[in-house]
Scaffold this motif. Structure first.
Motif, PDB file in Angstrom:
ATOM      1  N   PHE A 138       0.791  -1.223   0.000  1.00 37.70           N
ATOM      2  CA  PHE A 138       0.000   0.000   0.000  1.00 37.70           C
ATOM      3  C   PHE A 138       0.826   1.278   0.000  1.00 37.70           C
ATOM      4  N   THR A 139       0.136   2.329  -0.372  1.00 38.96           N
ATOM      5  CA  THR A 139       0.616   3.690  -0.154  1.00 38.96           C
ATOM      6  C   THR A 139      -0.302   4.343   0.876  1.00 38.96           C
ATOM      7  N   VAL A 140       0.112   5.486   1.387  1.00 45.13           N
ATOM      8  CA  VAL A 140      -0.731   6.215   2.335  1.00 45.13           C
ATOM      9  C   VAL A 140      -2.070   6.565   1.692  1.00 45.13           C
ATOM     10  N   GLU A 141      -2.038   6.936   0.424  1.00 48.81           N
ATOM     11  CA  GLU A 141      -3.273   7.298  -0.266  1.00 48.81           C
ATOM     12  C   GLU A 141      -4.227   6.123  -0.356  1.00 48.81           C
ATOM     13  N   ASP A 142      -3.715   4.908  -0.552  1.00 53.32           N
ATOM     14  CA  ASP A 142      -4.574   3.719  -0.535  1.00 53.32           C
ATOM     15  C   ASP A 142      -5.334   3.639   0.781  1.00 53.32           C
ATOM     16  N   TRP A 143      -4.601   3.811   1.893  1.00 55.44           N
ATOM     17  CA  TRP A 143      -5.240   3.677   3.205  1.00 55.44           C
ATOM     18  C   TRP A 143      -6.234   4.810   3.471  1.00 55.44           C
ATOM     19  N   ARG A 144      -5.961   5.981   2.958  1.00 52.07           N
ATOM     20  CA  ARG A 144      -6.939   7.067   3.102  1.00 52.07           C
ATOM     21  C   ARG A 144      -8.242   6.707   2.405  1.00 52.07           C
ATOM     22  N   ARG A 145      -8.120   6.077   1.243  1.00 49.83           N
ATOM     23  CA  ARG A 145      -9.314   5.667   0.503  1.00 49.83           C
ATOM     24  C   ARG A 145     -10.080   4.571   1.259  1.00 49.83           C
ATOM     25  N   TYR A 146      -9.354   3.576   1.750  1.00 46.58           N
ATOM     26  CA  TYR A 146     -10.011   2.503   2.504  1.00 46.58           C
ATOM     27  C   TYR A 146     -10.702   3.062   3.749  1.00 46.58           C
ATOM     28  N   ARG A 147     -10.016   3.966   4.426  1.00 43.32           N
ATOM     29  CA  ARG A 147     -10.576   4.551   5.644  1.00 43.32           C
ATOM     30  C   ARG A 147     -11.891   5.257   5.361  1.00 43.32           C
ATOM     31  N   ALA A 148     -11.928   6.033   4.295  1.00 52.41           N
ATOM     32  CA  ALA A 148     -13.152   6.753   3.941  1.00 52.41           C
ATOM     33  C   ALA A 148     -14.268   5.788   3.568  1.00 52.41           C
ATOM     34  N   LEU A 149     -13.932   4.752   2.799  1.00 52.35           N
ATOM     35  CA  LEU A 149     -14.950   3.786   2.392  1.00 52.35           C
ATOM     36  C   LEU A 149     -15.489   2.998   3.573  1.00 52.35           C
ATOM     37  N   ALA A 150     -14.666   2.846   4.623  1.00 52.22           N
ATOM     38  CA  ALA A 150     -15.123   2.142   5.828  1.00 52.22           C
ATOM     39  C   ALA A 150     -15.916   3.051   6.755  1.00 52.22           C
TER      40      ALA A 150
END
Length: 238
Positions: free
Chosen positions: A202-214
């Motif tokens: 992952f990149t940080v941006e990936d995790w930001r996206r997952y966080r928002a979707l969750a």
């Protein structure tokens, strides 16, 4: 072939195969434990637990229930057990893993302290309620949709907090691991799966996206980079 690190790889890892013999699986887990020690893999997770202890989150009238999702050979829970003993924190540990070989390998490798409860099962089909839920170097095995589902699941079932520790997708980590694994003579599965894991990571941006979707806010789930080549996501105490 030039590799594209801008997106997650879909390559399969040998360890995820269903037809791996127990002895091969066990030997691979043993070398993975060596990799984790050398690369300081569990240090961020222990630091998170230490933070929770420091703010009094573990001041309970019973042992702190800690669940490790994707516990593999149990090396993270061994580290947690040692940390808890040194800090005087009573704990009840559980390791959950999809592989039918993990519980056996983890139990055989366990040394010192009360042994965790080893459970074989799919995280999405198994109850996950605990005070703290941790998962280390596991989420890169999942699809994007499964990661979002896991974040929501952990947030719903962790009574105190949760911590995700995984790899940073980066060309230096990818190529550096290949060289290191060859030099150390690690298990062939490790030499194959290590770079693939980084490419799937992952990149940080990936995790930001997952966080928002969750459905989690930056205040609820903090994303941080950790040395070397780690990205961690932590739920602050509820």
């Amino acid at each position: 072939m030039r590799r594209d690190f801008s997106v997650r790889s879909g390559e399969a890892e040998l360890m995820d195969g269903l037809d791996t013999a127990y002895e091969v699986f066990r030997d691979c887990l043993t070398d993975l434990g060596r990799v984790n020690r050398l690369t300081l893999a569990h240090r961020p997770t222990i630091a998170y637990l230490e933070t929770l202890r420091g703010i009094g989150a573990f001041d309970l009238d019973r042992p702190v229930e800690i669940l490790d999702i994707g516990s593999g050979g149990g090396d993270l829970l061994r580290r947690i057990s040692g940390w808890a003993a040194r800090r005087g924190v009573p704990v009840a540990l559980t390791g959950l893993d999809l592989s039918p070989w993990s519980a056996r390998a983890a139990s055989e490798a366990w040394r010192g302290g009360p042994e965790p409860r080893w459970v074989t099962g799919d995280v999405f089909d198994h109850p996950c309620a605990a005070d703290v839920i941790v998962t280390s170097l596991v989420t890169h095995h999942l699809t994007d949709a499964e990661i979002v589902r896991l974040l929501a699941r952990m947030d719903a079932e962790a009574r105190v907090g949760w911590f995700v520790n995984d790899l940073h997708r980066h060309p230096l980590a990818f190529h550096g691991f290949r060289v290191l694994a060859a030099m150390m003579g690690w298990h062939p599965f490790v030499r194959h799966d290590g770079p693939v894991s980084i490419a799937r990571a992952f990149t940080v941006e990936d995790w930001r996206r997952y966080r928002a979707l969750a459905g989690l806010s930056p205040h609820e789930a903090r994303i941080a980079r950790r040395f070397p080549f780690r990205i961690c996501v932590s739920r602050e105490p509820k």
